[in-house]
Structures are given as C-alpha cells and as structure tokens.
Design an enzyme around this catalytic site. Structure first.
Site: not given
Ligand code: ADP
Ligand code: MG
Length: 394
Positions: A36, A125-127, A131, A168, A180
């Site tokens: 991460e 928007g929850a990770g 997107s 993005e 992502d």
C-alpha cells in the site's frame, strides 16, 4: 432483485440517448492484498480484480462531441466537445470518462466522439477503485470502437492503463499511482497481479483461496474517504522530497539493507516514518508472494498484520474504523487482516478460513455497533477477470 449492471447500462443508454449502443464493455474494481502506498514510489503491489464491475454502453458519434450518463449519478447527460476537455473540465464524475478520451488523444490516437452510458456494481468511494473501473471500461470500449487494438496484448493493456491513470491525474485531478488501472486492465481470474510500478511490469500469481479452504473477506467500513483531499498528495510529496534528499529517483531505490543509514540522513521524524513504511512494505510484498506460492498462509497472514501496523503507525493513513475492523478480525481468528486502499476510511481485508467468514463478519458488525460506528458491509472477494468487451450491439 435489482437488475444486473450490464442490463442497467443498456437501459441507461436508451433512456439517455435513444436507440442502442455499438457495444458494452466492463472493467472490475480491485482490492489490494498487500503493497500500500508503494505504487507512486516505484514499488511493488499485489491487487486482485474484483467480481464487481462497471459497465459502459458506448456508441460512436460522427462529430467530436462526448455525451455521458451514469445511473449512479443524478441529472441528465453531461455534454462536452472533445476539444474542451482539460483539467477540471468537465467537472465531477464525467471527468473520469472524458479524461480517457483526452488521454488517448494525447497519446496520438484518433479518438472519435461518443455517447457513453454507465452502470456499476462497484461501491463508489469505498476504496475499491470504482474510479479505475469506470476509466478502464471506457478505455476498453475506445480501444475496440476506435480500432486501437490495445486489448489483445498485455503491452496494449498496460498502455490503456497508463492512459486511464492520466485521465484520473490530469483531468479528474486525483494524484493516484498506477496500481488501480493496472489491476483493472490486467486482472486475471484466480490470480493476483504482482505489479512492479518501477517499470509497469506485471506477473500473475495463482491465488485461488477456495482451493485451500480459505476466503478473503472485504469489509467496507463505510467511513467516508476522499482521495482528492490533501492527505494523499501530502504523502506523495513527503516521499518525493525524501527521495530527492537521499539522491534517488524513487524510494524503490533504497535497498532494505541500507534503510537504517537512509533514515539517519532524513531531516525529520515524519519523513523517517514514511520512508520506513514504504521500504518495509515493498519487502513485505515479496515475502507475501513467496508465502502464497509456498502455501504458507499463516506467514501470509502475519505479513498482512505487519502491513497494517506500518500503515497505522508509520504512514498514518488508518482511522478508528479500519483499526477496529482489523483488530476484531484478528481477535476472531483471522490469519491476517489489514486496511487496503489509500486509507482514511474505505475497506479492510481479512484472510479467514472459508467456514469462519460469517463469524468474522458478525464479530466486526458487533464491534462497530458497540463503538457507535455505521454498520459495515462485507463480502467475500474472488480474483476475477480484467477489462473486456461483454457484448457487441445493444
Ligand atoms: P474509489 O475509486 O475508491 O471508489 P474515488 O474517489 O477514487 O473512489 O472515485 C470515486 C469517483 O469516481 C466518484 O465520486 C465518481 O466521480 C466516479 N465514479 C465511480 N463510479 C462511477 C459510476 N458508476 N458512475 C459515475 N461516476 C462514477
Ligand atoms: Mg479511485
């Protein structure tokens, strides 16, 4: 039962634009197993593509105009000439769609106008990277409809992922790394994707938990997260400044055996903590892959827990909801658990024995209720396929 997002995309298209699309393409959300805040440091990450997908029903237009509509967003279609797409224009969600047209045009491709209707099963928007799922569904559609032929090879898919990342970063204004989009473009069923963000190379790692009696529980804390705010950018900036101080292009170039010396050359405690997270996290990804390949799930679980501690204490991107989800899952017998995604909310993951997943989920829900947090939502994730065409014609 709510209808499937593929059907909803078709309906959305006919309601917004009339008629039928030239085809429907989709791309998955992703969840990161480990690694991460390493992507923008040229490091390693290990995401899987999720079963939840975003669908784009698309029809080419003879003019250079873009019309966009999503059944997840209120209001009528957003319309913009391709020539007017730039940073902040259009604003809002349409930037993620228009940005892909812009980025592929910037890359030198002849890009037509289009009508684009969107429907999704990826939580927004929850990770879980709704997107990138949106960008990559649109990128896949454009590749086919404009004859770019980028979907057929992993090199072409990597190029599409890069265009989606530019969309993005440059048009939507979210300074995210490339993980992502690579996960959404290159994900494979039954496999995790080892990403080396130094050179955007990828390697598929077999990851079939069910075959080992295990499951990956994804726990959406439903605590709000917003990557476009300053925290993410601040972490990136600190890492870049530290790399400059250390005389390296990215923190990936700091060898683990040189970490202590490197930390001694950094001016402040915050920078030292951030660098320690990045360098040790990259090592953990390699060790995690080794553990998965060896079937040593206990070791894999310990690495997840260590990743969480590092993100919580050194990188300081966790939050009370994420910590509670992780601690409760571990207390309930999970082999490992950690926050996943950018942090400050979003999701945690837990590696659990398959017959224990329901209990862990219930324990986390109970702990959230006791703490007065919003009820979390959990699901078992399996590694799924990357972006592709689902249907030609409506
Ligand atoms: P995440 O990627 O973790 O879900 P982000 O903040 O990066 O969160 O991206 C969420 C944004 O992406 C939304 O606010 C919206 O602008 C856009 N988006 C994602 N999915 C859709 C969708 N199905 N329809 C319209 N916009 C979407
Ligand atoms: Mg995102």
């Amino acid at each position: 039962m709510p209808s499937a997002p593929l059907d909803r995309a078709t309906t959305q298209f006919s309601v917004a634009f009339g008629g039928t699309p030239d085809g429907i393409w989709s791309a998955p959300g992703r969840v990161n197993l480990i690694g991460e805040h390493t992507d923008y440091n040229g490091g390693l990450a290990l995401p899987i593509a999720l079963p939840q997908r975003t669908f784009a029903a698309v029809r080419i237009r003879p003019d250079k105009v873009l019309r966009m509509s999503s059944d997840g967003m209120p209001g009528g279609p957003v319309t913009i000439p391709l020539a007017d797409v730039r940073a902040g224009s259009p604003g809002g969600w349409a930037a993620y769609v228009a940005g892909v047209f812009w980025a592929l045009s910037e890359a030198g491709y002849a890009v037509p106008g289009a009508d684009v209707a969107v429907a999704s099963s990826v939580p927004v928007g929850a990770g879980l990277s709704s997107s990138a799922a949106l960008e990559c569904a649109v990128g896949a559609a454009l590749s086919d409809l404009a004859g770019l032929e980028l979907l057929g090879t992993s090199g072409g898919r990597t190029e599409l992922a890069s265009a989606c990342q530019r969309a993005e970063n440059d048009i939507a204004g979210a300074p995210t790394g490339g993980m992502d989009q690579l996960a959404s473009m290159l994900g494979r069923r039954g496999h995790a994707l080892l990403l080396d963000c130094r050179d955007a190379t990828t390697e598929a790692v077999p990851f079939d938990l069910a075959a080992h009696g295990l499951a990956l529980l994804v726990i959406d804390t439903r605590a709000p997260h917003a990557l476009v705010d300053g925290q993410y950018a601040a972490r990136r900036h600190t890492c870049q400044a530290a790399a400059t101080t250390l005389g390296v292009r990215s923190l990936r170039e700091v060898r683990p055996q040189d970490l202590a010396g490197a930390l001694g050359r950094l001016p402040d405690e915050v920078a030292r903590r951030r660098v320690r997270h990045v360098v040790t996290e990259i090592v953990r990804v390699g060790s995690f892959v080794d553990a998965v390949r060896a079937g040593d799930w206990a070791a894999a679980g310990r690495l997840m827990a260590a990743s969480h501690e590092s993100l919580r204490d050194d990188y300081e991107v966790s939050c009370p909801e994420l910590d509670l989800a992780v601690d409760t899952a571990l207390g309930a017998g999970a082999l490992g658990a950690r926050m996943t995604g950018g942090g400050f909310g979003g999701c945690a993951i837990a590696l659990v024995s398959a017959d224990h997943a329901v209990q862990v989920e219930a324990d986390v829900a109970g702990a959230f209720a006791s703490a007065g947090f919003r009820a979390p939502e959990a699901f078992v994730a399996t590694a799924s396929r990357g972006a592709g065409r689902d249907r030609f014609g409506g």
